[in-house]
Scaffold this active site. Structure first.
Site, PDB file in Angstrom:
ATOM      1  N   TYR A 124       0.846  -1.207   0.000  1.00 55.32           N
ATOM      2  CA  TYR A 124       0.000   0.000   0.000  1.00 55.32           C
ATOM      3  C   TYR A 124       0.875   1.248   0.000  1.00 55.32           C
ATOM      4  CZ  TYR A 124      -3.666   3.221   1.740  1.00 55.32           C
ATOM      5  OH  TYR A 124      -4.545   4.274   1.916  1.00 55.32           O
ATOM      6  N   LYS A 163       1.310   4.048  -2.884  1.00 54.14           N
ATOM      7  CA  LYS A 163       0.934   5.436  -2.593  1.00 54.14           C
ATOM      8  C   LYS A 163       2.123   6.377  -2.796  1.00 54.14           C
ATOM      9  CE  LYS A 163      -3.385   4.777  -1.442  1.00 54.14           C
ATOM     10  NZ  LYS A 163      -4.463   5.291  -2.296  1.00 54.14           N
TER      11      LYS A 163
HETATM   12  P1  NAD Z   1     -13.152   3.024   1.065  1.00 59.33           P
HETATM   13  O1  NAD Z   1     -12.628   1.660   1.377  1.00 59.33           O
HETATM   14  O2  NAD Z   1     -14.259   3.597   1.909  1.00 59.33           O
HETATM   15  O3  NAD Z   1     -13.623   3.079  -0.456  1.00 59.33           O
HETATM   16  C1  NAD Z   1     -12.830   2.586  -1.484  1.00 59.33           C
HETATM   17  C2  NAD Z   1     -13.732   2.267  -2.668  1.00 59.33           C
HETATM   18  O4  NAD Z   1     -12.914   1.792  -3.736  1.00 59.33           O
HETATM   19  C3  NAD Z   1     -14.762   1.151  -2.360  1.00 59.33           C
HETATM   20  O5  NAD Z   1     -16.066   1.570  -2.731  1.00 59.33           O
HETATM   21  C4  NAD Z   1     -14.281  -0.010  -3.210  1.00 59.33           C
HETATM   22  O6  NAD Z   1     -15.327  -0.850  -3.682  1.00 59.33           O
HETATM   23  C5  NAD Z   1     -13.594   0.716  -4.356  1.00 59.33           C
HETATM   24  N1  NAD Z   1     -12.638  -0.135  -5.051  1.00 59.33           N
HETATM   25  C6  NAD Z   1     -11.703  -0.960  -4.488  1.00 59.33           C
HETATM   26  N2  NAD Z   1     -11.038  -1.616  -5.448  1.00 59.33           N
HETATM   27  C7  NAD Z   1     -11.569  -1.215  -6.632  1.00 59.33           C
HETATM   28  C8  NAD Z   1     -11.294  -1.562  -7.975  1.00 59.33           C
HETATM   29  N3  NAD Z   1     -10.351  -2.465  -8.282  1.00 59.33           N
HETATM   30  N4  NAD Z   1     -12.016  -0.963  -8.956  1.00 59.33           N
HETATM   31  C9  NAD Z   1     -12.976  -0.052  -8.648  1.00 59.33           C
HETATM   32  N5  NAD Z   1     -13.282   0.310  -7.389  1.00 59.33           N
HETATM   33  C10 NAD Z   1     -12.580  -0.273  -6.389  1.00 59.33           C
HETATM   34  O7  NAD Z   1     -11.873   3.982   1.063  1.00 59.33           O
HETATM   35  P2  NAD Z   1     -11.678   5.490   1.569  1.00 59.33           P
HETATM   36  O8  NAD Z   1     -11.285   5.436   2.988  1.00 59.33           O
HETATM   37  O9  NAD Z   1     -12.816   6.347   1.128  1.00 59.33           O
HETATM   38  O10 NAD Z   1     -10.362   5.876   0.751  1.00 59.33           O
HETATM   39  C11 NAD Z   1     -10.407   6.558  -0.493  1.00 59.33           C
HETATM   40  C12 NAD Z   1      -8.981   6.865  -0.935  1.00 59.33           C
HETATM   41  O11 NAD Z   1      -8.330   7.630   0.075  1.00 59.33           O
HETATM   42  C13 NAD Z   1      -8.132   5.614  -1.141  1.00 59.33           C
HETATM   43  O12 NAD Z   1      -7.248   5.821  -2.221  1.00 59.33           O
HETATM   44  C14 NAD Z   1      -7.367   5.511   0.154  1.00 59.33           C
HETATM   45  O13 NAD Z   1      -6.158   4.804   0.007  1.00 59.33           O
HETATM   46  C15 NAD Z   1      -7.140   6.969   0.471  1.00 59.33           C
HETATM   47  N6  NAD Z   1      -6.882   7.197   1.900  1.00 59.33           N
HETATM   48  C16 NAD Z   1      -7.837   6.964   2.842  1.00 59.33           C
HETATM   49  C17 NAD Z   1      -7.539   7.182   4.190  1.00 59.33           C
HETATM   50  C18 NAD Z   1      -8.541   6.938   5.286  1.00 59.33           C
HETATM   51  O14 NAD Z   1      -8.168   7.069   6.458  1.00 59.33           O
HETATM   52  N7  NAD Z   1      -9.785   6.608   4.993  1.00 59.33           N
HETATM   53  C19 NAD Z   1      -6.265   7.633   4.545  1.00 59.33           C
HETATM   54  C20 NAD Z   1      -5.317   7.860   3.550  1.00 59.33           C
HETATM   55  C21 NAD Z   1      -5.640   7.644   2.224  1.00 59.33           C
END
Ligand code: NAD
Length: 243
Positions: free
Chosen positions: A151, A155
């Site tokens: 991951y 990233k």
């Molecule tokens: P989440 O898990 O709530 O949502 C991710 C979505 O991506 C889901 O709906 C999932 O079905 C979809 N997805 C996964 N694989 C897929 C694929 N192969 N094709 C199409 N869709 C796919 O995640 P989130 O927390 O909303 O995170 C959103 C972004 O922000 C991500 O890139 C994550 O790495 C980044 N991020 C989140 C956090 C956090 O604390 N939530 C922190 C740092 C970075």
């Protein structure tokens, strides 16, 4: 004034968390949104949203996305590459298939998306830099935390990729990256209350971020508000990395 009036945007990972909040803000700012996730949402999509079910790690999904944008609108203005998977294990325990899957969804998908869509990006508006790509990286790109080797590598790769793309496709397209800190989304569902408390306490803000607080940064980077900002990364982490 709406910040994205009449613009056409693709958002991946649109069904949950940050992606869902971005779709909502993009709509409120006047954009049409192609909302991509693994499965189609139940029920009718709100006006202005075209749902598309597909795996962003597959080149064919991006062909369908570009075809839809071309057929419906003849162009694309914003690409928010946000979908991700996070499979937690130290490197010596991480299965190679899980390594590959995380690199594919979290990094390669952005290359596939840009490859398919860059010809459409920014073609519809005369001002330079009207095409905007916003990538979802993470504070994991810049700080080591146990259990996230693939991951974090993906990233981190997005930050470099964003810079490369900004230089490659400027001035027609601007490319920027957001680095969220702990944002309360379904991605945290399996995490213990104690670990959540620790994560919130590790920020200067003293709390989790909300998905709409990341969406606000994405709107900024997608809109003309950031017209002279490209090739950069924006921490949206409540001061997590400052502590
Ligand atoms: P989440 O898990 O709530 O949502 C991710 C979505 O991506 C889901 O709906 C999932 O079905 C979809 N997805 C996964 N694989 C897929 C694929 N192969 N094709 C199409 N869709 C796919 O995640 P989130 O927390 O909303 O995170 C959103 C972004 O922000 C991500 O890139 C994550 O790495 C980044 N991020 C989140 C956090 C956090 O604390 N939530 C922190 C740092 C970075």
């Amino acid at each position: 004034r709406q910040l994205l009036a009449g613009k056409v945007a693709v958002v991946t990972g649109a069904a949950s968390g940050i992606g869902a909040a971005v779709v909502e803000r993009f709509l409120a700012e006047g954009a049409h949104v192609i909302a991509v996730d693994l499965t189609e949402p139940d029920g009718a999509a709100p006006a202005g949203v075209l749902p598309l079910a597909g795996d962003v790690a597959q080149a064919g999904t991006w062909t369908r996305i570009a075809d839809l944008a071309r057929a419906e609108f003849g162009r694309l203005d914003v690409l928010h590459s946000n979908a991700s998977v996070n499979i937690t294990a130290p490197a010596h325990e991480l299965a190679e298939t899980d390594w590959n899957r995380q690199i594919a969804v979290n990094l390669t998908a952005t290359y596939l998306g840009v490859r398919a869509c860059v010809g459409l990006l920014g073609a519809g508006f005369p001002e330079r830099g009207a095409g905007a790509v916003v990538l979802s990286s993470s504070v994991h790109a810049v700080a080591g935390l146990p259990g996230h080797p693939a991951y974090a590598a993906a990233k981190g790769g997005l930050i470099s990729l964003g810079r490369q793309l900004a230089v490659e496709y400027g001035p027609r397209v601007r490319v920027n990256t957001v680095l969220p800190g702990p944002i309360l989304t379904p991605a945290w569902d399996g995490v213990s209350a104690e670990d959540r408390r620790r994560s919130a306490a590790a920020t200067a803000a003293g709390r989790f971020g909300r998905p709409e607080e990341v969406a606000a940064a994405v709107v900024f980077l997608a809109s003309a508000q950031s017209s002279y900002i490209t090739g950069t990364s924006l921490l949206v982490d409540g001061g997590w990395s400052a502590k």
